[in-house]
Design a protein around this motif. Structure first.
Motif, short mmCIF file in Angstrom:
data_model
loop_
_atom_site.label_atom_id
_atom_site.label_comp_id
_atom_site.label_asym_id
_atom_site.label_seq_id
_atom_site.Cartn_x
_atom_site.Cartn_y
_atom_site.Cartn_z
N VAL A 1 41.39 33.91 42.60
CA VAL A 1 42.35 32.84 42.28
C VAL A 1 42.49 31.87 43.45
CG1 VAL A 1 44.80 32.39 41.92
CG2 VAL A 1 43.63 34.15 40.57
N LYS A 2 42.55 32.45 44.67
CA LYS A 2 42.87 31.59 45.83
C LYS A 2 41.77 30.56 46.11
CE LYS A 2 41.32 35.06 49.16
NZ LYS A 2 41.94 36.33 49.53
N ASP A 3 40.54 30.84 45.63
CA ASP A 3 39.46 29.88 45.87
C ASP A 3 39.53 28.69 44.91
OD1 ASP A 3 38.54 31.57 47.82
OD2 ASP A 3 37.23 32.68 46.44
N ILE B 1 51.05 34.72 39.75
CA ILE B 1 49.89 35.59 39.97
C ILE B 1 49.57 35.64 41.47
CG2 ILE B 1 48.21 33.71 39.61
CD1 ILE B 1 46.46 35.90 38.19
N PRO B 2 49.33 36.82 42.02
CA PRO B 2 48.96 36.92 43.44
C PRO B 2 47.62 36.23 43.71
CG PRO B 2 49.64 39.05 42.57
CD PRO B 2 49.50 38.14 41.40
N ALA B 3 47.48 35.69 44.90
CA ALA B 3 46.32 34.85 45.22
C ALA B 3 45.01 35.63 45.23
CB ALA B 3 46.54 34.17 46.57
N ASP B 4 45.07 36.96 45.51
CA ASP B 4 43.79 37.67 45.59
C ASP B 4 43.39 38.30 44.26
OD1 ASP B 4 45.82 39.42 45.69
OD2 ASP B 4 45.03 40.65 47.33
N PHE B 5 44.08 37.95 43.16
CA PHE B 5 43.63 38.40 41.85
C PHE B 5 42.43 37.58 41.42
CE2 PHE B 5 47.08 40.98 39.50
CZ PHE B 5 47.36 41.69 40.65
N SER B 6 41.75 38.04 40.34
CA SER B 6 40.56 37.31 39.90
C SER B 6 40.92 36.30 38.82
CB SER B 6 39.54 38.31 39.35
OG SER B 6 40.00 38.83 38.12
N LEU B 7 39.99 35.37 38.58
CA LEU B 7 40.21 34.37 37.54
C LEU B 7 40.33 35.04 36.17
CD1 LEU B 7 37.93 31.32 38.40
CD2 LEU B 7 40.35 31.66 38.85
N ARG B 8 39.62 36.17 36.03
CA ARG B 8 39.70 36.89 34.76
C ARG B 8 41.12 37.36 34.49
NH1 ARG B 8 35.74 41.02 32.10
NH2 ARG B 8 37.15 41.90 30.56
N GLN B 9 41.74 37.90 35.56
CA GLN B 9 43.12 38.35 35.41
C GLN B 9 44.04 37.17 35.13
OE1 GLN B 9 42.66 40.47 39.10
NE2 GLN B 9 43.47 42.36 38.19
N ALA B 10 43.72 36.03 35.75
CA ALA B 10 44.52 34.83 35.52
C ALA B 10 44.43 34.41 34.05
CB ALA B 10 44.04 33.70 36.43
N LEU B 11 43.21 34.43 33.53
CA LEU B 11 43.02 34.06 32.12
C LEU B 11 43.79 35.00 31.20
CD1 LEU B 11 39.23 33.24 31.83
CD2 LEU B 11 41.12 31.78 31.11
#
Lengths: 321, 399
Positions: A251-253, A268-278
Motif C-alpha cells: 500500500v505504501k508504495d 489500512i496500515p501502510a505495509d498491507f498489500s494492495l490485495r488486502q486494500a481491494l
C-alpha cells in the motif's frame, strides 16, 4: 552465488533437464516451479552433486562444482527435503547436530549450536531435544529438518518441496517463518515447489520449468505482469493473476498524500498489500481508504482508481524497459 | 408399515456378549484334557510301559475339584474380558504352573508302591496338554495386556526354578528325575556341548552371513547364485547332509595331517559344525540382506546429502536401522540350530541329542524327554531373549 550455464542431464536416453541457464545471486531466494516430473528436483540435486550433470557448467562461488570434493561440498550446503529425511534412530538434538559432528566441531560448540537453532525454530530444548522423529508432528519434524540444514551455518540452502506434505495451516506458518528467517540470515536459497502461491510469496527470483526446460524466469512481479505463454499464465492462476500481483504490492508504495477532502472512514496500515486494500474496499463498499502508520496515524490515502491505474503504469513501464 | 411393526415387541435386549473366544476355548480344552486324558502313569521299572491313571485316581476328589475350579474360573474370567480379568487370569496360570509339581508329588505318594525301589511315576498326556495350552494362554495374555517379551520369559524362568527345586527335593519318584539322577554328570556335559555347538555355528554363520550379504549387495550377480545354492542346501535333509560329509571329511583327515591335528574327522564336531553352519547361512544371509536393503532410500539419500561418507552412511545409518531385522535373523538361525544340533548326536558330536537317540534305542521315553525338554527350554530362552533385544533396539525405542 550459484551459476548454472547450459546445464543438461541425461538418464540413459531420457533427457531430464535440458540447457538450463540460471543465476542465483548471493543472499537471494530462487524458486523453481513446475508440475511434477519437470526436472526441478533434478536441477536442485545437481547443485550438491547428488546427481552429476551431463553437460554444461555449474559454478559455486566462482569455482566449478566438479572441483570440490563432493562430501565437503555437501557439508557446506544445507539440504531440506519433503519427508524431512530425519534419521529415525537419532533424537532431535542428534539429528540437528549431524553436520557439525561430521565437521568435527568440539562437543560443547555442537550442543550450543543445536540449542541456538532449536530456539530460532521454536522448538523448546527441554521438550524436544530428546524426542525421536516418530514422536513429532509433520510441522515439528520439518522444523527439525530446517534446523539440521542450518546447523553448520551454510551460505547455501537447497530445499526440495520442504512444506509439500504439510497441512495448509502449518504450511503457511512455516512459510512465514522461513521468510522471516531469510530476512535475517540472507542465505542463498534454491527452493523447489509445485505450489505457485508459495513461490510467489517467498521468492526473489522465480523460475518456471516444463519438460526439463526453463520456460520463463524473472521476479514474481515481472512474471505476473507478462507471462511468457499460456502454460505460465495458467500456472500463475489465469484470471487470479491480477489479485496475486496486487498481493505482492505494498500500500505504501502507491498511496498519495492526504488530500483536501475528508479522510475516508476505512483505515489500512501502510505495509498491507494492495490485495488486502481491494478486499477492504469491497467489504466496506467504498473506493477510498485512509492509510495509517503503525501508530494508527493517517499518513496518506489510496483510491480504487489509483490501484487500477498503478497496475496499468507498471505494465507500461515494463514494456518500455 | 404394518400393524405388527407398530406393536411393542417383547424386548430381549441383553448386553452384547463378547467373550475372549481364544482363552475361553483354551480353558475348556484344559478342563477336558484334565478329566479325559491320563494324568500320570506308574511303571514298576524303566523299560515296562506304565499303567495310566486319571485325575481322580491321582490326586483324589478334592484335588480334582480344585483343578476343575481353577479352569472354570479361567473360563469365567475370559467370558468378560477386561484388563483386570486378564491380570487375574495371569495369576491363575502362574498358580496352576506352580501347583503342577505338587500334583505329581501327591500322585507319587498315592500310587507308587514304596516297596519297589525301581517303581517310577511318568507324566501323563493331560499334564503335557495343559502345559502346552497354558503357554498358548500366556502368549494370548501377553498380547492382550501389551507386555514386552521379557515378562513371560521372567515368569517362566521363575516357575522353572520352582519346578527344579521341587524335582530336586521331593520328586525322586518321577521317571524324568530318576533318568537325570542316573546320569547327572553326562547331562551337564551334554548341555555344555549343545550350547558350544550352537554358539559356534551361529557365531560363524553370523559373521559369514554378514560378509556374504554385503558382497551380494555389491555384486548383484552373486546374489542369485548364492541364494540358489543356500536354498538348495536347505532342502537336503539334515541327516543326509551329515552322512554326505562323512566320506570327504574322513578322506581329508587321513590325507591332510594338519587338518587331522585340528580335530577334523569324518564323525564328531567337524561335520556337525559344517552342516549346522550350512543350514544356518540361509536364514542369516536372507535376513541380513533384506534388513540392509529395506532401509528407506530417502533416509540414505538424506545421509548422503548431509555429506556423510560411504562408511559413515553404512555404520551410522544403514546398519543401525537394519539391526532389529538382522537380529530377527540371528534369532531364527539360533532357534533352528538348537533343534538341528540334536541330530548331530548321531554322528558323534554329542549334545542333548545323545539322550534322545539313546532313549529311542532303549525304548525309554523318559530318557528321550531328558534330551528333548532342555532343547525346548533352550530354544524358548534364546527366542525370547533375542526377540526382546530386537524390540529394544527399534529406532527410538519403538516403531
Amino acid at each position: 552465488m550459484i551459476e548454472l550455464s547450459h546445464v543438461s542431464k541425461q538418464f540413459g536416453d531420457d533427457t531430464a533437464v535440458e540447457d538450463i541457464t540460471l543465476r542465483v545471486a548471493k543472499g537471494k531466494f530462487c524458486a523453481l516451479v513446475g508440475t511434477s516430473g519437470c526436472g526441478k528436483s533434478t536441477t536442485l540435486r545437481m547443485i550438491n552433486r547428488l546427481i552429476e550433470h551431463s553437460s554444461g557448467d555449474i559454478i559455486l562461488d566462482g569455482q566449478a562444482i566438479e572441483q570440490y570434493d563432493p562430501v565437503k561440498l555437501r557439508r557446506r550446503i544445507g539440504y531440506v527435503i519433503q519427508s524431512t529425511g530425519l534419521f529415525p534412530h537419532w533424537n532431535v538434538a542428534r539429528n540437528i547436530g549431524l553436520v557439525p559432528r561430521l565437521l568435527k566441531w568440539p562437543a560443547t560448540e555442537i550442543t550450543a549450536r543445536v540449542e541456538e537453532l532449536m530456539g530460532v525454530l521454536g522448538l523448546p530444548v527441554g521438550e524436544f531435544a530428546h524426542k525421536y522423529p516418530h514422536q513429532l508432528s509433520g510441522g515439528q519434524a520439518q522444523r527439525v529438518g530446517v534446523a539440521r540444514a542450518l546447523a553448520a551455518d551454510p551460505d547455501i540452502l537447497l530445499m526440495d518441496e520442504p512444506f509439500g506434505a504439510l497441512d495448509p495451516i502449518t504450511r503457511e506458518k512455516l512459510q512465514d517463518e522461513l521468510a522471516k528467517l531469510q530476512a535475517r540470515l540472507h542465505k542463498t536459497i534454491v527452493f523447489v515447489t509445485h505450489d505457485m502461491d508459495e513461490a510467489l510469496k517467498l521468492a526473489d527470483h522465480l523460475v518456471v520449468m516444463r519438460d526439463g526446460r526453463i520456460v520463463q524466469q524473472g521476479t514474481p512481479l515481472a512474471l505476473l505482469q507478462r507471462p511468457a505463454d499460456p502454460f505460465v499464465e495458467s500456472l500463475l492462476g489465469g484470471l487470479e493473476r491480477g489479485l496475486k500481483q496486487a498481493a505482492l504490492t505494498r500500500v505504501k508504495d502507491h498511496m498519495t498524500s492526504l488530500g483536501p477532502t475528508l479522510p475516508a472512514q476505512s483505515r489500512i496500515p501502510a505495509d498491507f498489500s494492495l490485495r488486502q486494500a481491494l478486499s477492504m474496499m469491497l467489504r466496506d463498499h467504498c473506493d477510498r481508504l485512509t492509510v495509517v502508520d503503525q501508530g494508527d496515524v493517517p499518513i496518506g490515502e489510496l483510491s480504487l482508481r489509483r490501484i487500477v491505474k498503478e497496475a496499468q503504469l507498471d505494465k507500461v513501464s515494463q514494456r518500455d524497459a | 408399515m404394518s400393524l405388527i411393526d407398530a406393536l411393542p415387541s417383547p424386548s430381549f435386549k441383553r448386553r452384547p456378549w463378547h467373550p475372549n473366544v481364544v482363552l475361553l476355548c483354551l480353558s475348556g480344552a484344559m478342563l477336558a484334557a484334565a478329566w479325559l486324558l491320563s494324568f500320570v502313569s506308574v511303571a514298576p521299572n524303566r523299560i515296562v510301559s506304565g499303567t495310566a491313571f486319571g485325575m481322580v485316581d491321582a490326586i483324589s476328589w478334592p484335588g480334582a475339584a480344585l483343578v476343575s475350579l481353577l479352569f472354570i474360573a479361567m473360563a469365567a474370567l475370559s467370558s468378560v474380558p477386561t484388563s483386570r480379568h486378564y491380570r487375574a487370569m495371569l495369576g491363575i496360570i502362574i498358580l496352576i504352573l506352580l501347583l503342577m509339581p505338587f500334583g505329581l508329588m501327591v500322585a507319587g505318594h498315592w500310587l507308587v508302591d514304596p516297596s519297589l525301589p525301581q517303581a517310577r511315576l511318568g507324566i501323563g498326556a493331560a499334564y503335557w496338554t495343559v502345559l502346552f495350552v497354558l503357554l498358548l494362554c500366556l502368549v494370548e495374555l501377553r498380547l492382550r495386556l501389551g507386555l514386552s517379551r521379557w515378562w513371560p520369559t521372567l515368569l517362566l524362568a521363575g516357575v522353572g526354578i520352582a519346578w527344579w527345586g521341587c524335582a530336586a527335593l521331593w520328586l525322586d519318584r518321577l521317571a524324568l528325575v530318576q533318568e537325570f539322577q542316573a546320569r547327572e554328570g553326562q547331562f551337564y556335559q551334554a548341555v555344555g556341548q549343545h550350547i558350544a555347538l550352537v554358539g559356534t555355528a551361529v557365531g560363524v554363520s553370523v559373521v559369514l552371513g554378514m560378509l556374504l550379504a554385503m558382497l551380494m549387495r555389491r555384486y548383484q550377480r552373486l546374489q542369485k547364485i548364492a541364494f540358489t545354492l543356500l536354498n538348495f542346501l536347505q532342502t537336503i535333509p539334515s541327516l543326509a547332509l551329515f552322512g554326505l560329509l562323512l566320506a570327504p571329511l574322513a578322506w581329508l583327515a587321513a590325507n591332510v595331517p594338519p587338518l587331522a591335528a585340528l580335530g577334523v574327522s569324518g564323525i564328531g564336531n567337524a561335520p556337525a559344525l559344517i552342516a549346522l553352519i550350512a543350514y544356518s547361512l540361509l536364514p542369516m544371509v536372507r535376513n541380513t540382506y533384506i534388513a540392509l536393503e529395506e532401509v528407506s532410500a530417502e533416509t540414505l539419500q538424506a545421509a548422503k546429502a548431509m555429506g556423510m561418507r560411504t562408511g559413515q552412511r553404512f555404520w551410522q545409518v544403514r546398519f543401525p536401522l537394519a539391526l532389529p531385522v538382522l537380529l530377527e535373523g540371528v534369532r531364527i538361525t539360533a532357534v533352528q540350530a538348537i533343534g538341528l544340533t540334536a541330530v548331530a548326536a548321531l554322528i558323534g558330536a554329542g549334545g542333548l541329542g545323545t539322550f534322545i537317540f539313546q532313549g529311542l534305542g532303549q525304548a525309554a521315553m523318559d530318557m528321550v524327554l531328558l534330551g528333548a525338554l532342555p532343547i525346548l527350554i533352550l530354544a524358548l530362552i534364546v527366542d525370547a531373549g533375542l526377540g526382546a533385544l530386537a524390540d529394544a533396539l527399534r529406532p527410538g525405542g519403538q516403531e
